[in-house]
Design a protein around this motif. Structure first.
Motif, PDB file in Angstrom:
ATOM      1  N   GLN A 165       7.233   0.688  -4.176  1.00 21.25           N
ATOM      2  CA  GLN A 165       7.815  -0.323  -5.053  1.00 21.25           C
ATOM      3  C   GLN A 165       6.747  -1.256  -5.614  1.00 21.25           C
ATOM      4  O   GLN A 165       6.922  -2.471  -5.697  1.00 21.25           O
ATOM      5  CB  GLN A 165       8.912  -1.103  -4.328  1.00 21.25           C
ATOM      6  N   GLY A 166       5.623  -0.670  -6.007  1.00 19.24           N
ATOM      7  CA  GLY A 166       4.543  -1.418  -6.643  1.00 19.24           C
ATOM      8  C   GLY A 166       3.629  -2.167  -5.703  1.00 19.24           C
ATOM      9  O   GLY A 166       2.715  -2.860  -6.148  1.00 19.24           O
ATOM     10  N   VAL A 167       3.843  -2.041  -4.391  1.00 18.95           N
ATOM     11  CA  VAL A 167       3.017  -2.733  -3.399  1.00 18.95           C
ATOM     12  C   VAL A 167       2.114  -1.711  -2.718  1.00 18.95           C
ATOM     13  O   VAL A 167       2.579  -0.704  -2.194  1.00 18.95           O
ATOM     14  CB  VAL A 167       3.885  -3.440  -2.342  1.00 18.95           C
ATOM     15  N   LYS A 168       0.811  -1.980  -2.728  1.00 15.09           N
ATOM     16  CA  LYS A 168      -0.152  -1.101  -2.043  1.00 15.09           C
ATOM     17  C   LYS A 168      -0.289  -1.575  -0.596  1.00 15.09           C
ATOM     18  O   LYS A 168      -0.531  -2.752  -0.329  1.00 15.09           O
ATOM     19  CB  LYS A 168      -1.504  -1.141  -2.755  1.00 15.09           C
ATOM     20  N   ILE A 169      -0.142  -0.651   0.323  1.00 14.41           N
ATOM     21  CA  ILE A 169      -0.062  -0.959   1.751  1.00 14.41           C
ATOM     22  C   ILE A 169      -1.030  -0.066   2.517  1.00 14.41           C
ATOM     23  O   ILE A 169      -1.143   1.133   2.231  1.00 14.41           O
ATOM     24  CB  ILE A 169       1.381  -0.741   2.255  1.00 14.41           C
ATOM     25  N   GLY A 170      -1.718  -0.646   3.484  1.00 15.40           N
ATOM     26  CA  GLY A 170      -2.625   0.115   4.336  1.00 15.40           C
ATOM     27  C   GLY A 170      -2.090   0.203   5.750  1.00 15.40           C
ATOM     28  O   GLY A 170      -1.396  -0.696   6.223  1.00 15.40           O
ATOM     29  N   ILE A 171      -2.428   1.291   6.440  1.00 19.23           N
ATOM     30  CA  ILE A 171      -1.955   1.530   7.798  1.00 19.23           C
ATOM     31  C   ILE A 171      -3.128   1.654   8.769  1.00 19.23           C
ATOM     32  O   ILE A 171      -4.100   2.373   8.507  1.00 19.23           O
ATOM     33  CB  ILE A 171      -1.133   2.838   7.875  1.00 19.23           C
ATOM     34  N   GLY A 172      -3.029   0.939   9.873  1.00 21.40           N
ATOM     35  CA  GLY A 172      -3.923   1.138  11.010  1.00 21.40           C
ATOM     36  C   GLY A 172      -3.079   1.175  12.263  1.00 21.40           C
ATOM     37  O   GLY A 172      -1.911   0.775  12.250  1.00 21.40           O
ATOM     38  N   ILE A 173      -3.643   1.668  13.358  1.00 23.07           N
ATOM     39  CA  ILE A 173      -2.895   1.775  14.604  1.00 23.07           C
ATOM     40  C   ILE A 173      -3.651   1.051  15.712  1.00 23.07           C
ATOM     41  O   ILE A 173      -4.775   1.434  16.060  1.00 23.07           O
ATOM     42  CB  ILE A 173      -2.686   3.252  15.002  1.00 23.07           C
ATOM     43  N   CYS A 174      -3.058  -0.007  16.227  1.00 23.95           N
ATOM     44  CA  CYS A 174      -3.504  -0.703  17.429  1.00 23.95           C
ATOM     45  C   CYS A 174      -5.013  -0.975  17.435  1.00 23.95           C
ATOM     46  O   CYS A 174      -5.486  -1.890  16.789  1.00 23.95           O
ATOM     47  CB  CYS A 174      -3.060   0.076  18.665  1.00 23.95           C
ATOM     48  N   TYR A 175      -5.796  -0.168  18.147  1.00 26.22           N
ATOM     49  CA  TYR A 175      -7.233  -0.417  18.293  1.00 26.22           C
ATOM     50  C   TYR A 175      -7.960  -0.428  16.950  1.00 26.22           C
ATOM     51  O   TYR A 175      -9.025  -1.030  16.825  1.00 26.22           O
ATOM     52  CB  TYR A 175      -7.821   0.643  19.222  1.00 26.22           C
ATOM     53  N   LEU A 185     -12.074  -1.540   3.627  1.00 30.77           N
ATOM     54  CA  LEU A 185     -11.917  -0.391   2.748  1.00 30.77           C
ATOM     55  C   LEU A 185     -10.491  -0.283   2.219  1.00 30.77           C
ATOM     56  O   LEU A 185     -10.276   0.073   1.046  1.00 30.77           O
ATOM     57  CB  LEU A 185     -12.315   0.893   3.483  1.00 30.77           C
ATOM     58  N   MET A 186      -9.502  -0.609   3.040  1.00 31.98           N
ATOM     59  CA  MET A 186      -8.119  -0.592   2.563  1.00 31.98           C
ATOM     60  C   MET A 186      -7.895  -1.676   1.516  1.00 31.98           C
ATOM     61  O   MET A 186      -7.206  -1.457   0.509  1.00 31.98           O
ATOM     62  CB  MET A 186      -7.149  -0.726   3.739  1.00 31.98           C
ATOM     63  N   ALA A 187      -8.494  -2.853   1.724  1.00 32.89           N
ATOM     64  CA  ALA A 187      -8.396  -3.925   0.727  1.00 32.89           C
ATOM     65  C   ALA A 187      -9.067  -3.509  -0.580  1.00 32.89           C
ATOM     66  O   ALA A 187      -8.545  -3.780  -1.671  1.00 32.89           O
ATOM     67  CB  ALA A 187      -9.021  -5.200   1.268  1.00 32.89           C
ATOM     68  N   LYS A 188     -10.209  -2.832  -0.493  1.00 26.24           N
ATOM     69  CA  LYS A 188     -10.899  -2.365  -1.695  1.00 26.24           C
ATOM     70  C   LYS A 188     -10.059  -1.368  -2.477  1.00 26.24           C
ATOM     71  O   LYS A 188     -10.191  -1.244  -3.695  1.00 26.24           O
ATOM     72  CB  LYS A 188     -12.240  -1.727  -1.318  1.00 26.24           C
ATOM     73  N   GLN A 189      -9.173  -0.670  -1.765  1.00 24.98           N
ATOM     74  CA  GLN A 189      -8.281   0.271  -2.442  1.00 24.98           C
ATOM     75  C   GLN A 189      -7.073  -0.423  -3.059  1.00 24.98           C
ATOM     76  O   GLN A 189      -6.217   0.238  -3.642  1.00 24.98           O
ATOM     77  CB  GLN A 189      -7.828   1.353  -1.463  1.00 24.98           C
ATOM     78  N   GLY A 190      -7.006  -1.757  -2.942  1.00 22.87           N
ATOM     79  CA  GLY A 190      -5.964  -2.517  -3.616  1.00 22.87           C
ATOM     80  C   GLY A 190      -4.823  -2.973  -2.748  1.00 22.87           C
ATOM     81  O   GLY A 190      -3.795  -3.434  -3.273  1.00 22.87           O
ATOM     82  N   CYS A 191      -4.963  -2.903  -1.431  1.00 15.77           N
ATOM     83  CA  CYS A 191      -3.847  -3.271  -0.553  1.00 15.77           C
ATOM     84  C   CYS A 191      -3.598  -4.773  -0.526  1.00 15.77           C
ATOM     85  O   CYS A 191      -4.533  -5.575  -0.481  1.00 15.77           O
ATOM     86  CB  CYS A 191      -4.116  -2.791   0.870  1.00 15.77           C
ATOM     87  N   SER A 192      -2.314  -5.146  -0.545  1.00 15.94           N
ATOM     88  CA  SER A 192      -1.866  -6.526  -0.382  1.00 15.94           C
ATOM     89  C   SER A 192      -1.286  -6.761   1.007  1.00 15.94           C
ATOM     90  O   SER A 192      -1.039  -7.900   1.391  1.00 15.94           O
ATOM     91  CB  SER A 192      -0.788  -6.864  -1.425  1.00 15.94           C
ATOM     92  N   LEU A 193      -1.049  -5.679   1.746  1.00 12.68           N
ATOM     93  CA  LEU A 193      -0.440  -5.737   3.069  1.00 12.68           C
ATOM     94  C   LEU A 193      -1.042  -4.649   3.937  1.00 12.68           C
ATOM     95  O   LEU A 193      -1.182  -3.504   3.496  1.00 12.68           O
ATOM     96  CB  LEU A 193       1.077  -5.513   2.952  1.00 12.68           C
ATOM     97  N   LEU A 194      -1.412  -5.039   5.164  1.00 12.41           N
ATOM     98  CA  LEU A 194      -1.829  -4.065   6.164  1.00 12.41           C
ATOM     99  C   LEU A 194      -0.816  -4.099   7.304  1.00 12.41           C
ATOM    100  O   LEU A 194      -0.462  -5.172   7.792  1.00 12.41           O
ATOM    101  CB  LEU A 194      -3.224  -4.386   6.709  1.00 12.41           C
ATOM    102  N   VAL A 195      -0.360  -2.937   7.726  1.00 14.57           N
ATOM    103  CA  VAL A 195       0.607  -2.831   8.820  1.00 14.57           C
ATOM    104  C   VAL A 195      -0.048  -2.098   9.980  1.00 14.57           C
ATOM    105  O   VAL A 195      -0.575  -0.995   9.805  1.00 14.57           O
ATOM    106  CB  VAL A 195       1.873  -2.076   8.377  1.00 14.57           C
TER     107      VAL A 195
END
Length: 296
Positions: A165-175, A185-195
């Motif tokens: 829905q127009g929001v770029k989101i990055g994913i990481g897991i725990c550690y 790097l996720m921010a450089k790809q345009g992410c506004s939210l990291l989960v």
């Protein structure tokens, strides 16, 4: 299917759990997890539908939501992605509720390897992204905790982002949360939210869970969401809980305690550009001297 679907190209603390501001509404589901896989998955599906009823557009589950967390459990509970029963249930729930589901993590079997894997499903039930935990949780704190995921799990090797829905989101897991280069790097790809689905423990949780979320939000001037299982004091591995949401000013906007619950919040995505404009570190980095690069 064993191939990674990675990068599917993609002010203060409030006591209330629902934050009524303009933006993108998310739900962080802090589930109780036990040894019954079917019960764990059914609980997750039920909570996804409840989150939809509260207006959520994106629903996130915790790390290892379908199984106990521990090296002795990963092989027993492992499934193939996306053909396994848990993935099929998440796909169906996402489609029926019409929401994006960040499916926490499940132990994934691919050939003779096991991974700790997050799947992401869009509102039609389509697999949007698949992230295999890149940084394995191998620590030894004397008289506190020793844990070595690498005894059983293999590490992923991809940065994972997606768009919904127009929001770029990055994913990481725990550690993965401990590694600022990955977040950058996720921010450089345009992410506004990291989960980050995660399960910090009773030693590292009180010390670093909130600290690291605020650090990543401050570093990259974006929203950070942490999603933990609820605490079970009788489990072999006791999770800290305290699922949390941090804004681009690095304020802890909302969080849960250690019990099963759901945090629902509306992300004001305009804060991302507001912060980046007022404190323009992204254009002030001395990339003539140093940089963070994506080698893949």
């Amino acid at each position: 299917m064993c191939e990674s679907a990675t990068d599917a190209v993609h002010p203060r603390f409030f006591k209330k759990r629902e934050i009524h501001v303009k933006g993108f509404k998310i739900a962080l589901i802090q589930l109780a997890v036990g040894p019954d896989k079917a019960k764990n998955v059914a609980s997750a599906v039920s909570e996804i539908h409840k989150a939809k009823d509260k207006g959520a557009q994106l629903v996130a589950l915790p790390e290892c939501f379908n199984s106990p967390y521990g090296t002795k459990y990963f092989d027993e509970y492992a499934e193939e992605v996306p053909s396994g029963a848990t993935c099929r249930a998440l796909s169906k729930a996402a489609a029926e509720a019409g929401v994006c589901v960040v499916g926490g993590t499940v132990p994934e079997r691919c050939g003779d390897k096991l991974y700790n894997t997050c799947t992401v499903w869009d509102g039609s039930g389509k697999l949007l992204a698949q992230h295999r935990k890149m940084h394995l949780f191998d620590i030894d704190i004397p008289n506190k905790i020793t844990f070595k995921e690498s005894e059983v799990l293999s590490a992923g090797d991809q940065i994972t982002t997606f768009e919904y829905q127009g929001v770029k989101i990055g994913i990481g897991i725990c550690y993965d949360l401990r590694f600022p280069e990955m977040a950058h790097l996720m921010a450089k790809q345009g992410c506004s939210l990291l989960v980050y689905p995660g399960a910090f423990n009773m030693t590292t949780g009180p010390k670093h869970w909130e600290l690291l979320a605020r650090a990543r939000a401050n570093d990259e001037q974006l929203w950070v969401a942490l999603v933990s299982p609820a605490r079970d004091p009788d489990a072999g591995y006791v999770a800290w809980g305290h699922s949390a949401l941090v804004d681009p000013w690095a304020n802890l906007v909302a969080h849960l305690d250690h019990r099963p619950d759901t945090l629902v919040a509306d992300l004001d995505l305009s804060l991302v550009e507001e912060v980046r404009k007022q404190i323009p570190i992204r254009v002030q980095r001395r990339t003539d001297i140093y940089d963070t690069i994506h080698k893949k």
